[in-house]
Design a protein around this motif. Structure first.
Motif, short mmCIF file in Angstrom:
data_model
loop_
_atom_site.label_atom_id
_atom_site.label_comp_id
_atom_site.label_asym_id
_atom_site.label_seq_id
_atom_site.Cartn_x
_atom_site.Cartn_y
_atom_site.Cartn_z
N ARG A 75 0.82 -1.21 0.00
CA ARG A 75 0.00 0.00 0.00
C ARG A 75 0.85 1.26 0.00
N ALA A 78 2.38 1.73 -3.32
CA ALA A 78 1.37 2.18 -4.28
C ALA A 78 1.12 3.67 -4.11
N LEU A 165 -3.29 6.36 -10.52
CA LEU A 165 -2.38 6.61 -9.40
C LEU A 165 -1.35 7.70 -9.75
N ARG B 210 -6.26 -6.01 -5.66
CA ARG B 210 -6.34 -4.77 -6.43
C ARG B 210 -6.45 -3.58 -5.47
N GLU B 212 -5.39 -3.30 -2.55
CA GLU B 212 -4.08 -3.05 -1.96
C GLU B 212 -3.16 -2.34 -2.94
N ALA B 213 -3.27 -2.71 -4.22
CA ALA B 213 -2.37 -2.13 -5.23
C ALA B 213 -2.70 -0.67 -5.53
N ILE B 214 -3.86 -0.17 -5.09
CA ILE B 214 -4.12 1.26 -5.25
C ILE B 214 -3.93 1.98 -3.92
N GLY B 215 -3.31 1.29 -2.96
CA GLY B 215 -2.90 1.98 -1.73
C GLY B 215 -3.89 1.92 -0.58
#
Lengths: 249, 327
Positions: A75, A78, A165, B210, B212-215
């Motif tokens: 996280r 990311a 992002l 997913r 998690e992959a965007i934070g």
């Protein structure tokens, strides 16, 4: 030489007796596409896992934007701008195409802890999401359910979510997986443009794509880097030809 | 207007028409039945926030329902026996005031959900079901063996708790209180589902990696959902105890958790009015079939089987078709 955006230093990962990655070092420089290739089981996915934070390395470090991120979670990486796409599309299939990119934009902006106001009416977020869709050419499908669009469109949506992002680097795990010739050509053209925005670490099986896009190539075999260099160097490297490309190519 | 909102409006109209009809024909028992349906619906709406949006199959929601029940029971017990709840450097008295009881029930349910969630969200799938069931059972056996508040026999509260400006002993007035609370929670649920949090929670159910992959942290999203869910079910527990003027360990039983889940599956998982439809049908069948046979739950089982096999969207799905997400 310019400072690399993303780099690994002697990453080693063992699963029991199996050494999945042994002292793997590579770097990703601004504006480039760096392809990571290797036969099945060479350790590409393990390496991607360690770069993105899902797998903890046994030894070695990962550096991103000049900072050591080895101990950081997926996280945190990311949020600091590591945009990844998955080998198997990781999208909310019940949600609309637009909702998927809105979700990405929300995650990036950190505006997720709102309980009452409608998500789709946040204009800043929505604008960012729509831009990302436009970029990959999916604007017309925004209101469709993700489960209803084609596989090739989902591969592009996967890239659009990473785009929301505003990433400083992309890590793309086989973005062309399962695409036909037409889809591959479209996505290749898109990635070619995207490298201006942020460099791309590209894991890919399709050699035509790799040789047309990549500025540099790193070849993994049995967890080790057996060669790294420009496309021309890799094409003529005898060990690579033996291990991977076969005698014909 | 979509077909689903027509179905929702029809259910809403029933919840107004039935008690008013009963009032006009002087059938207080029907009003009590309707109150029971509304309170059970409220408890299931709580579960539906965790289950429907977050995909958290909690088989321990009786814990929050019971905590709400005992919050009411304990506070009212001290008030009616004129004994302080706590004596020390300061004194806490019991109370018969509904708003205060509700607040305690909501906080109690939320707190319990937070602690249970911290521990149980480390697991997923069948393990999550089992660990939430285990927590529910812990509360059940604890209250059985705790003599201070009646143990196995439970606690009787002689007079229904009061709400400023209302006479809660009049069935229609108590019904109105419960109905307004249900509407408020349904409104909140509808907003929540479309808010950024709802969107993220919905995605955390479908593709946690997913998210998690965007934070974002999918576990934290689910924990917050469980806390909201526990708070709502806790509130319903306090109302349920007030309806019966009685609270006992059966509110904590795993059958109670199971019933809440049955309401949702019967009505439609993840549908706003799913738990409402399910609870209404359950209470209706309990009344109609319960009079004919003691084994009426066998009929309910058969009905549930039919709904699961042929009406995948539950009752709301049968009438309104497949769920759609609107932008």
């Amino acid at each position: 030489m310019t400072e690399p955006v993303l780099s690994t230093h002697a990453l080693t990962k063992r699963f029991g007796a199996l050494v999945a990655n042994e002292a793997v070092s590579l770097d990703l420089r601004p504006g480039e596409v760096h392809a990571l290739i290797g036969p099945n089981g060479a350790g590409k996915s393990t390496l991607v896992g360690q770069i993105c934070g899902a797998i903890k390395p046994d030894e070695g470090r990962v550096q991103f934007l000049g900072r050591d991120v080895t101990e950081q979670s997926t996280r945190t990486r990311a949020r600091s701008g590591l945009g990844r796409t998955f080998q198997i599309s990781a999208l909310a299939m019940e949600d609309s195409v637009l909702q998927n990119v809105v979700l990405g934009a929300m995650g990036a902006a950190g505006t997720v802890w709102h309980f009452l106001r409608p998500a789709m009416k946040d204009l800043t977020i929505r604008q960012k999401a729509e831009q990302a869709l436009e970029r990959v050419g999916l604007s017309d499908l925004a209101s469709l359910r993700t489960g209803e669009i084609s596989h090739g469109q989902r591969r592009r949506l996967e890239v659009a979510v990473a785009l929301t992002l505003s990433p400083k680097a992309f890590v793309m795990d086989e973005p062309m997986a399962g695409l036909g010739a037409e889809g591959t050509r479209e996505l290749t053209a898109l990635l070619d443009e995207l490298r201006q925005e942020a460099p791309i670490l590209l894991v890919e099986h399709d050699m035509d794509v790799v040789f047309s896009l990549a500025d540099r190539i790193t070849v993994l075999n049995y967890g080790r880097v057996i060669a790294t260099g420009s496309t021309a160097e890799i094409r003529s490297d005898p060990e690579v030809r033996r291990a991977y490309l076969g005698e014909e190519s | 207007m979509s077909r689903e909102s027509i179905v929702n409006a029809a259910l809403f109209a029933l919840l107004i028409a039935v008690p008013l009809g009963a009032l006009a024909t002087d059938e207080p028992f029907i009003i009590t039945l309707a109150t029971r349906a509304v309170i059970l619906a409220l408890a299931a709406v709580g579960l539906n926030i965790a289950l429907g949006i977050g995909g958290l199959v909690s088989l321990g929601h009786a814990a929050y329902f019971g905590i709400g029940g005992y919050a009411m029971g304990i506070l009212a017990f001290h008030a009616q026996s004129y004994t302080p709840l706590f004596e020390g450097p300061f004194v806490i008295e019991g109370t018969k005031l509904m708003p205060i009881i509700w607040l305690v029930a909501i906080c109690g349910g939320a707190l319990a959900a937070f602690v249970i969630g911290l521990l149980s969200l480390r697991t997923t799938g069948v393990y999550f079901i089992m660990i939430t069931l285990a927590f529910g059972q812990m509360f059940y056996f604890f209250t059985i063996s705790w003599p201070a508040y009646g143990g196995e026999d439970g606690l009787s509260i002689y007079v229904r708790n009061s709400f400023p400006g209302l006479n809660t002993l009049v069935p229609i007035q108590f019904y109105a209180v419960c109905f307004v609370l249900l509407c408020a929670v349904l409104w909140f649920n509808a907003r929540l589902a479309r808010a950024p949090f709802g969107l993220a929670l919905n995605a955390a159910r479908q593709v946690p990696h997913r998210v998690e992959a965007i934070g974002l942290d999918p576990v934290r999203l689910k924990l917050v959902a469980l806390v909201i869910s526990g708070a709502v079910t806790g509130l319903a527990g306090a109302l349920f105890a007030d309806l019966n003027r009685f609270v006992s360990p059966t509110m904590f039983s795993w059958q109670m958790s199971g019933e809440l889940m049955v309401f949702i599956i019967l009505g439609g998982t993840g549908r706003l009015f799913g738990p409402v439809a399910g609870a209404m049908l359950f209470v209706l069948l309990e009344y109609l079939l319960g009079g004919i046979s003691d084994y009426w739950l066998a009929f309910l089982g058969a009905l549930l089987l039919l709904v699961v096999l042929y009406g995948r969207g539950g009752l709301v799905g049968i009438f309104a078709g497949k769920a759609r997400n609107h932008d």
